[in-house]
Design a protein around this motif. Structure first.
Motif, PDB file in Angstrom:
ATOM      1  N   ALA A 119       0.831  -1.212   0.000  1.00 41.67           N
ATOM      2  CA  ALA A 119       0.000   0.000   0.000  1.00 41.67           C
ATOM      3  C   ALA A 119       0.861   1.256   0.000  1.00 41.67           C
ATOM      4  O   ALA A 119       0.541   2.243  -0.681  1.00 41.67           O
ATOM      5  N   LEU A 120       1.960   1.253   0.748  1.00 40.18           N
ATOM      6  CA  LEU A 120       2.816   2.435   0.819  1.00 40.18           C
ATOM      7  C   LEU A 120       3.519   2.705  -0.512  1.00 40.18           C
ATOM      8  O   LEU A 120       3.664   3.864  -0.923  1.00 40.18           O
ATOM      9  N   ILE A 121       3.973   1.657  -1.168  1.00 33.80           N
ATOM     10  CA  ILE A 121       4.615   1.850  -2.471  1.00 33.80           C
ATOM     11  C   ILE A 121       3.606   2.401  -3.475  1.00 33.80           C
ATOM     12  O   ILE A 121       3.915   3.330  -4.245  1.00 33.80           O
ATOM     13  N   LEU A 122       2.391   1.848  -3.481  1.00 34.72           N
ATOM     14  CA  LEU A 122       1.352   2.374  -4.366  1.00 34.72           C
ATOM     15  C   LEU A 122       0.974   3.805  -3.996  1.00 34.72           C
ATOM     16  O   LEU A 122       0.668   4.629  -4.871  1.00 34.72           O
ATOM     17  N   VAL A 183      14.809  11.261   9.178  1.00 33.75           N
ATOM     18  CA  VAL A 183      16.162  11.365   8.626  1.00 33.75           C
ATOM     19  C   VAL A 183      16.244  10.671   7.264  1.00 33.75           C
ATOM     20  O   VAL A 183      16.793  11.226   6.293  1.00 33.75           O
ATOM     21  N   LEU A 184      15.688   9.467   7.174  1.00 33.98           N
ATOM     22  CA  LEU A 184      15.737   8.730   5.909  1.00 33.98           C
ATOM     23  C   LEU A 184      14.982   9.470   4.805  1.00 33.98           C
ATOM     24  O   LEU A 184      15.474   9.580   3.666  1.00 33.98           O
ATOM     25  N   ALA A 185      13.793   9.978   5.123  1.00 29.74           N
ATOM     26  CA  ALA A 185      12.964  10.614   4.105  1.00 29.74           C
ATOM     27  C   ALA A 185      13.431  12.024   3.754  1.00 29.74           C
ATOM     28  O   ALA A 185      13.217  12.487   2.630  1.00 29.74           O
ATOM     29  N   LEU A 192      10.006  11.690  -3.404  1.00 23.52           N
ATOM     30  CA  LEU A 192       8.773  11.242  -2.755  1.00 23.52           C
ATOM     31  C   LEU A 192       8.602   9.730  -2.882  1.00 23.52           C
ATOM     32  O   LEU A 192       8.458   9.025  -1.874  1.00 23.52           O
ATOM     33  N   LEU A 193       8.615   9.220  -4.112  1.00 19.06           N
ATOM     34  CA  LEU A 193       8.444   7.771  -4.307  1.00 19.06           C
ATOM     35  C   LEU A 193       9.598   7.009  -3.679  1.00 19.06           C
ATOM     36  O   LEU A 193       9.396   5.950  -3.059  1.00 19.06           O
ATOM     37  N   GLU A 194      10.799   7.530  -3.814  1.00 20.56           N
ATOM     38  CA  GLU A 194      11.979   6.900  -3.222  1.00 20.56           C
ATOM     39  C   GLU A 194      11.827   6.765  -1.709  1.00 20.56           C
ATOM     40  O   GLU A 194      12.158   5.745  -1.109  1.00 20.56           O
ATOM     41  N   ALA A 198      11.584   3.223   0.426  1.00 23.67           N
ATOM     42  CA  ALA A 198      12.561   2.953   1.479  1.00 23.67           C
ATOM     43  C   ALA A 198      11.873   2.656   2.803  1.00 23.67           C
ATOM     44  O   ALA A 198      12.240   1.697   3.512  1.00 23.67           O
ATOM     45  N   LEU A 199      10.870   3.440   3.160  1.00 21.80           N
ATOM     46  CA  LEU A 199      10.201   3.232   4.446  1.00 21.80           C
ATOM     47  C   LEU A 199       9.300   2.000   4.416  1.00 21.80           C
ATOM     48  O   LEU A 199       9.146   1.318   5.434  1.00 21.80           O
ATOM     49  N   ALA A 200       8.715   1.695   3.259  1.00 20.54           N
ATOM     50  CA  ALA A 200       7.956   0.446   3.129  1.00 20.54           C
ATOM     51  C   ALA A 200       8.870  -0.757   3.340  1.00 20.54           C
ATOM     52  O   ALA A 200       8.499  -1.746   3.986  1.00 20.54           O
ATOM     53  N   ALA A 201      10.087  -0.658   2.794  1.00 18.45           N
ATOM     54  CA  ALA A 201      11.057  -1.746   2.968  1.00 18.45           C
ATOM     55  C   ALA A 201      11.441  -1.914   4.428  1.00 18.45           C
ATOM     56  O   ALA A 201      11.619  -3.044   4.911  1.00 18.45           O
ATOM     57  N   MET A 202      11.559  -0.815   5.156  1.00 12.38           N
ATOM     58  CA  MET A 202      11.883  -0.894   6.583  1.00 12.38           C
ATOM     59  C   MET A 202      10.801  -1.662   7.339  1.00 12.38           C
ATOM     60  O   MET A 202      11.098  -2.501   8.200  1.00 12.38           O
ATOM     61  N   VAL A 203       9.538  -1.370   7.043  1.00 13.45           N
ATOM     62  CA  VAL A 203       8.424  -2.040   7.724  1.00 13.45           C
ATOM     63  C   VAL A 203       8.511  -3.549   7.524  1.00 13.45           C
ATOM     64  O   VAL A 203       8.360  -4.332   8.478  1.00 13.45           O
ATOM     65  N   LEU A 204       8.771  -3.967   6.301  1.00 15.17           N
ATOM     66  CA  LEU A 204       8.764  -5.395   5.985  1.00 15.17           C
ATOM     67  C   LEU A 204      10.057  -6.091   6.408  1.00 15.17           C
ATOM     68  O   LEU A 204      10.025  -7.130   7.086  1.00 15.17           O
ATOM     69  N   LEU A 205      11.191  -5.536   6.039  1.00 13.80           N
ATOM     70  CA  LEU A 205      12.460  -6.239   6.245  1.00 13.80           C
ATOM     71  C   LEU A 205      12.833  -6.369   7.718  1.00 13.80           C
ATOM     72  O   LEU A 205      13.404  -7.387   8.131  1.00 13.80           O
ATOM     73  N   LEU A 206      12.507  -5.361   8.540  1.00 13.28           N
ATOM     74  CA  LEU A 206      12.872  -5.448   9.953  1.00 13.28           C
ATOM     75  C   LEU A 206      11.949  -6.381  10.735  1.00 13.28           C
ATOM     76  O   LEU A 206      12.269  -6.771  11.855  1.00 13.28           O
ATOM     77  N   ALA A 207      10.827  -6.758  10.128  1.00 12.20           N
ATOM     78  CA  ALA A 207       9.936  -7.727  10.778  1.00 12.20           C
ATOM     79  C   ALA A 207      10.373  -9.161  10.504  1.00 12.20           C
ATOM     80  O   ALA A 207      10.082 -10.075  11.288  1.00 12.20           O
TER      81      ALA A 207
END
Length: 433
Positions: A119-122, A183-185, A192-194, A198-207
């Motif tokens: 959803a965040l990437i979209l 800081v990341l954003a 914006l899309l980048e 990046a933050l969508a990846a943080m949500v998924l990868l750190l879980a």
């Protein structure tokens, strides 16, 4: 049958030895690795949630609706908050009833993370207000489902004597996630899309490390009563008469969050209109001042959260630390009522954070000790979430008239009083020392 999961009646009829392992009170200490991976998953969640909410959403709203960005952002935020409030207890209750051989919580954690990431990437591709609203609501539902399952892992696996320390690390992750997300954003992934990717990846990868390398408790179907919609929905009402300790814990959390939200929601305006931050520091924006204060808050709250959490676990006492933390936070707000300078607001932020760190570690641990039924942990912790989200919706109703009619000193004084009163209500809890 009146409880949503139908497990409570089973527990009442069973002897302690008959209680399913998934519902038994944990007694084996968890390893540091478990706490670290659970904290890491929480960090990814809040980095995505608050980094986007604080920076990317308002930036995108301004691009889509330049002349009505404030209204557009308010609409997106409020509907996203509604989705969060509904999703948290609902998914918590559904995880309570999950009987997969892979466990009750992990599938909801990873499922929420995947849904939120997509959803965040979209969301980063959207050029209409409707598209932003729909996808932010979906993302918030996914992230809050993830939050519900992660928080329920604590009473599922962590013994009482480790809960304050565990809650300490998890409790400061929203502030830490805000700092890292911004800081990341703002400085690393500036497009914006980048930033969204990046933050969508943080949500998924750190879980993933927590979900893939830790065991989840398995609940057998025999421990569940047949599902009935009426019982399921009725379970979201928890009677204060039958469960007074849970009710007082809910009220304490609500009051403490309200006192905090009454000021933090107006922090940017406070820096602009009272501190005159941009005039005092030419070339600087007030948003940078908010970031500095958030960083101070994160560091100081982490110090007391871990220290006081350890002391509370060692002593077994909770209420004393909650009361002391409320007094510290209340005193800090009263100090800000009379010391309204940039130095003053930095010092007050540090004091507030010291009190908050102690509070969030011990209060969250205490809440896990007054949950009405082991079979409803996820749902009941979701109900507690109403006491977190609700104050942020109500705070402007109380704060706006105070600021416009009496000024910020009155707002600080009232917020401080609410914090002190909230911490005092914890004295009514009888089952926890």
């Amino acid at each position: 049958m009146t409880l949503s999961t139908g497990v409570a009646e089973f527990n009442k009829a069973a002897s302690p030895s008959d209680v399913p392992a998934a519902l038994a009170e944990p007694v084996i200490p968890v390893r540091t690795r478990f706490i670290a991976l659970l904290t890491l998953a929480s960090l990814g969640l809040y980095t995505g949630m608050f980094g986007i909410a604080n920076l990317l959403l308002p930036r995108q709203a301004a691009m889509i609706s330049p002349d009505g960005k404030e209204t557009a952002f308010a609409l997106i935020s409020s509907l996203g908050a509604l989705a969060a409030v509904l999703a948290n207890p609902l998914i918590g209750a559904m995880s309570d009833r999950t009987t997969s051989r892979f466990g009750r919580r992990h599938r909801w954690t990873i499922g929420g993370a995947v849904i939120a990431a997509i959803a965040l990437i979209l969301l980063g591709h959207q050029t209409t207000l409707l598209g932003m609203v729909v996808l932010w609501c979906v993302a918030m539902a996914g992230m809050n489902g993830m939050q519900a399952s992660l928080i329920a892992e604590v009473p599922d696996h962590v013994p009482v004597k480790q809960r304050a320390v565990t809650s300490a690390f998890m409790g400061v992750m929203p502030a830490a996630g805000t700092v890292i997300g911004v800081v990341l954003a703002a400085y690393v992934f500036t497009g914006l899309l980048e930033g969204y990717v990046a933050l969508a990846a943080m949500v998924l990868l750190l879980a993933l490390p927590f979900v893939l390398t830790t065991r989840d408790a398995v609940l057998s179907r025999s421990a569940l009563a047949p599902f009935r919609w009426r019982d399921f929905l009725a379970g979201f009402w928890i009677s204060p008469r039958q469960h007074p300790d849970f009710a007082w814990a809910w009220i304490t959390r609500f009051m403490m969050q309200l006192g905090s939200a009454m000021f933090t929601l107006y922090l940017l305006f406070f820096l602009r209109d009272v501190i005159h931050y941009e005039q005092a520091f030419p070339g600087k924006r007030s948003e940078e001042g908010v970031f500095i204060l958030t960083l101070i808050y994160t560091i100081c709250s982490l110090l007391t959260a871990t220290t006081v959490g350890y002391l509370s676990d060692r002593s077994g006492r909770r209420k004393l630390f909650v009361i002391a933390s409320g007094l510290v936070q209340g005193a800090a707000m009263l100090l800000l009522a009379v010391w309204q300078t940039w130095l003053g607001v930095q010092c007050v932020t540090a004091i507030l954070a010291l009190g908050y760190g102690a509070y969030i570690a011990v209060d969250q641990a205490m809440i896990t000790q007054v949950l009405p039924a082991a079979g409803d942990r996820g749902k009941d912790l979701g109900v507690i979430n109403f006491a977190i989200a609700g104050p942020y919706a109500l705070a402007p109703v109380f704060a706006a008239p105070l600021v416009t009619q009496l000024g910020y000193p009155a707002l600080c004084a009232v917020a401080g009083t609410v914090l002190v009163l909230g911490s005092m209500f914890v004295r009514n809890i009888k089952s926890v020392p």
